[in-house]
Write a protein that holds these residues in place. Sequence first.
Motif, PDB file in Angstrom:
ATOM      1  N   GLY A 143       0.838  -1.189   0.000  1.00  0.00           N
ATOM      2  CA  GLY A 143       0.000   0.000   0.000  1.00  0.00           C
ATOM      3  C   GLY A 143       0.873   1.239   0.000  1.00  0.00           C
ATOM      4  O   GLY A 143       0.667   2.168  -0.764  1.00  0.00           O
ATOM      5  N   GLU A 144       1.876   1.235   0.876  1.00  0.00           N
ATOM      6  CA  GLU A 144       2.852   2.325   0.939  1.00  0.00           C
ATOM      7  C   GLU A 144       4.234   1.739   1.141  1.00  0.00           C
ATOM      8  O   GLU A 144       4.450   0.912   2.031  1.00  0.00           O
ATOM      9  CB  GLU A 144       2.539   3.274   2.097  1.00  0.00           C
ATOM     10  CG  GLU A 144       3.512   4.435   2.208  1.00  0.00           C
ATOM     11  CD  GLU A 144       3.228   5.366   3.382  1.00  0.00           C
ATOM     12  OE1 GLU A 144       4.177   6.042   3.817  1.00  0.00           O
ATOM     13  OE2 GLU A 144       2.085   5.411   3.854  1.00  0.00           O
ATOM     14  N   GLU A 145       5.174   2.154   0.303  1.00  0.00           N
ATOM     15  CA  GLU A 145       6.576   1.781   0.481  1.00  0.00           C
ATOM     16  C   GLU A 145       7.201   2.877   1.336  1.00  0.00           C
ATOM     17  O   GLU A 145       7.462   3.979   0.861  1.00  0.00           O
ATOM     18  CB  GLU A 145       7.260   1.645  -0.878  1.00  0.00           C
ATOM     19  CG  GLU A 145       6.692   0.495  -1.679  1.00  0.00           C
ATOM     20  CD  GLU A 145       7.218   0.413  -3.088  1.00  0.00           C
ATOM     21  OE1 GLU A 145       7.811   1.391  -3.590  1.00  0.00           O
ATOM     22  OE2 GLU A 145       7.024  -0.651  -3.712  1.00  0.00           O
ATOM     23  N   VAL A 146       7.413   2.584   2.598  1.00  0.00           N
ATOM     24  CA  VAL A 146       7.819   3.581   3.589  1.00  0.00           C
ATOM     25  C   VAL A 146       9.336   3.727   3.596  1.00  0.00           C
ATOM     26  O   VAL A 146      10.055   2.746   3.750  1.00  0.00           O
ATOM     27  CB  VAL A 146       7.312   3.180   4.997  1.00  0.00           C
ATOM     28  CG1 VAL A 146       7.651   4.259   6.010  1.00  0.00           C
ATOM     29  CG2 VAL A 146       5.810   2.912   4.977  1.00  0.00           C
ATOM     30  N   GLN A 147       9.804   4.948   3.440  1.00  0.00           N
ATOM     31  CA  GLN A 147      11.243   5.220   3.396  1.00  0.00           C
ATOM     32  C   GLN A 147      11.845   5.410   4.791  1.00  0.00           C
ATOM     33  O   GLN A 147      12.976   5.028   5.035  1.00  0.00           O
ATOM     34  CB  GLN A 147      11.516   6.466   2.550  1.00  0.00           C
ATOM     35  CG  GLN A 147      11.037   6.326   1.109  1.00  0.00           C
ATOM     36  CD  GLN A 147      11.744   5.229   0.336  1.00  0.00           C
ATOM     37  OE1 GLN A 147      12.926   4.974   0.528  1.00  0.00           O
ATOM     38  NE2 GLN A 147      11.023   4.550  -0.537  1.00  0.00           N
ATOM     39  N   ASN A 148      11.101   6.028   5.697  1.00  0.00           N
ATOM     40  CA  ASN A 148      11.590   6.294   7.051  1.00  0.00           C
ATOM     41  C   ASN A 148      10.690   5.608   8.066  1.00  0.00           C
ATOM     42  O   ASN A 148       9.463   5.736   7.998  1.00  0.00           O
ATOM     43  CB  ASN A 148      11.615   7.811   7.324  1.00  0.00           C
ATOM     44  CG  ASN A 148      12.560   8.525   6.385  1.00  0.00           C
ATOM     45  OD1 ASN A 148      13.704   8.124   6.216  1.00  0.00           O
ATOM     46  ND2 ASN A 148      12.069   9.582   5.746  1.00  0.00           N
ATOM     47  N   TYR A 149      11.313   4.909   8.988  1.00  0.00           N
ATOM     48  CA  TYR A 149      10.551   4.148   9.973  1.00  0.00           C
ATOM     49  C   TYR A 149       9.630   5.031  10.791  1.00  0.00           C
ATOM     50  O   TYR A 149       9.951   6.172  11.123  1.00  0.00           O
ATOM     51  CB  TYR A 149      11.488   3.382  10.916  1.00  0.00           C
ATOM     52  CG  TYR A 149      11.974   2.091  10.315  1.00  0.00           C
ATOM     53  CD1 TYR A 149      11.198   0.949  10.346  1.00  0.00           C
ATOM     54  CD2 TYR A 149      13.211   2.028   9.685  1.00  0.00           C
ATOM     55  CE1 TYR A 149      11.630  -0.235   9.778  1.00  0.00           C
ATOM     56  CE2 TYR A 149      13.669   0.854   9.107  1.00  0.00           C
ATOM     57  CZ  TYR A 149      12.866  -0.276   9.171  1.00  0.00           C
ATOM     58  OH  TYR A 149      13.305  -1.438   8.600  1.00  0.00           O
ATOM     59  N   LYS A 150       8.468   4.463  11.077  1.00  0.00           N
ATOM     60  CA  LYS A 150       7.481   5.080  11.952  1.00  0.00           C
ATOM     61  C   LYS A 150       6.688   3.943  12.580  1.00  0.00           C
ATOM     62  O   LYS A 150       6.665   2.834  12.058  1.00  0.00           O
ATOM     63  CB  LYS A 150       6.552   6.013  11.170  1.00  0.00           C
ATOM     64  CG  LYS A 150       5.778   5.328  10.048  1.00  0.00           C
ATOM     65  CD  LYS A 150       5.006   6.329   9.226  1.00  0.00           C
ATOM     66  CE  LYS A 150       4.340   5.658   8.013  1.00  0.00           C
ATOM     67  NZ  LYS A 150       3.655   6.624   7.171  1.00  0.00           N
ATOM     68  N   TRP A 151       6.097   4.190  13.719  1.00  0.00           N
ATOM     69  CA  TRP A 151       5.228   3.191  14.351  1.00  0.00           C
ATOM     70  C   TRP A 151       3.808   3.598  14.035  1.00  0.00           C
ATOM     71  O   TRP A 151       3.338   4.640  14.473  1.00  0.00           O
ATOM     72  CB  TRP A 151       5.442   3.138  15.863  1.00  0.00           C
ATOM     73  CG  TRP A 151       4.712   1.994  16.469  1.00  0.00           C
ATOM     74  CD1 TRP A 151       3.384   1.931  16.789  1.00  0.00           C
ATOM     75  CD2 TRP A 151       5.252   0.716  16.807  1.00  0.00           C
ATOM     76  NE1 TRP A 151       3.073   0.705  17.305  1.00  0.00           N
ATOM     77  CE2 TRP A 151       4.201  -0.066  17.327  1.00  0.00           C
ATOM     78  CE3 TRP A 151       6.520   0.156  16.724  1.00  0.00           C
ATOM     79  CZ2 TRP A 151       4.385  -1.374  17.775  1.00  0.00           C
ATOM     80  CZ3 TRP A 151       6.696  -1.141  17.165  1.00  0.00           C
ATOM     81  CH2 TRP A 151       5.645  -1.893  17.688  1.00  0.00           C
ATOM     82  N   VAL A 152       3.129   2.794  13.217  1.00  0.00           N
ATOM     83  CA  VAL A 152       1.771   3.118  12.791  1.00  0.00           C
ATOM     84  C   VAL A 152       0.792   2.612  13.844  1.00  0.00           C
ATOM     85  O   VAL A 152       0.806   1.442  14.225  1.00  0.00           O
ATOM     86  CB  VAL A 152       1.450   2.479  11.422  1.00  0.00           C
ATOM     87  CG1 VAL A 152       0.026   2.818  10.993  1.00  0.00           C
ATOM     88  CG2 VAL A 152       2.465   2.929  10.371  1.00  0.00           C
ATOM     89  N   ILE A 153      -0.053   3.527  14.300  1.00  0.00           N
ATOM     90  CA  ILE A 153      -1.135   3.155  15.220  1.00  0.00           C
ATOM     91  C   ILE A 153      -2.404   3.072  14.385  1.00  0.00           C
ATOM     92  O   ILE A 153      -2.843   4.057  13.792  1.00  0.00           O
ATOM     93  CB  ILE A 153      -1.280   4.174  16.358  1.00  0.00           C
ATOM     94  CG1 ILE A 153       0.027   4.229  17.163  1.00  0.00           C
ATOM     95  CG2 ILE A 153      -2.459   3.797  17.252  1.00  0.00           C
ATOM     96  CD1 ILE A 153       0.041   5.241  18.263  1.00  0.00           C
ATOM     97  N   PHE A 154      -2.983   1.879  14.325  1.00  0.00           N
ATOM     98  CA  PHE A 154      -4.133   1.613  13.481  1.00  0.00           C
ATOM     99  C   PHE A 154      -5.439   1.950  14.202  1.00  0.00           C
ATOM    100  O   PHE A 154      -5.483   1.953  15.435  1.00  0.00           O
ATOM    101  CB  PHE A 154      -4.119   0.143  13.051  1.00  0.00           C
ATOM    102  CG  PHE A 154      -2.972  -0.171  12.130  1.00  0.00           C
ATOM    103  CD1 PHE A 154      -3.075   0.091  10.779  1.00  0.00           C
ATOM    104  CD2 PHE A 154      -1.792  -0.701  12.623  1.00  0.00           C
ATOM    105  CE1 PHE A 154      -2.020  -0.171   9.915  1.00  0.00           C
ATOM    106  CE2 PHE A 154      -0.724  -0.964  11.777  1.00  0.00           C
ATOM    107  CZ  PHE A 154      -0.842  -0.699  10.418  1.00  0.00           C
ATOM    108  N   PRO A 155      -6.507   2.202  13.434  1.00  0.00           N
ATOM    109  CA  PRO A 155      -7.785   2.556  14.051  1.00  0.00           C
ATOM    110  C   PRO A 155      -8.318   1.486  15.000  1.00  0.00           C
ATOM    111  O   PRO A 155      -9.035   1.798  15.941  1.00  0.00           O
ATOM    112  CB  PRO A 155      -8.738   2.735  12.861  1.00  0.00           C
ATOM    113  CG  PRO A 155      -7.892   2.847  11.660  1.00  0.00           C
ATOM    114  CD  PRO A 155      -6.561   2.239  11.983  1.00  0.00           C
TER     115      PRO A 155
END
Length: 165
Positions: A143-155
């Motif tokens: 869906g997204e090719e992420v370049q910089n790490y992040k912690w995704v908080i989902f709904p």
Amino acid sequence: MSKTDYPLVKADWEEIENLTFKIAKNIIKDNKEIDLIVPILRGGMPIAMLLSSMLNVEDMSCIHIRRSVNDDPNAEFKSPINKGITNPEKISGSNILIVDDTLDSKITLDYTMELLKQYNPKSINVAILYNFNKDTFDNIYSGEEVQNYKWVIFPWEEKQIKEVL
């Protein structure tokens, strides 16, 4: 593995739907035949439900793999543990689509693929909502090719959202 310290980013349902639609559109464009969707529980299940509708694939065989110590943002990770597979008889001879919410080190995905290969699927494709693993950008539906790490908080992680944002 130690606890991470990535920036926390909240994803909303609209973003989840848009990224999932992008994945579905690319699978359809590539004429991939998918007979069975295999979400990695728990994070892959919401995306798998959306893809099931978008790709018109009714059958699922869920695999429950646990790596994080708990559900807290930036939680510590351990070795993958297989907590079970539903409908394993459907995997044999099927064109399967493994679905998960995020991909980083690839440890969970590699573990899952080795488990599923024991059931002799016809083919294996992978769909990841947020792909942090640059080495897989060319061969995974992201869906997204992420370049910089992040912690995704989902709904669906409402407890964590309330506590940290």
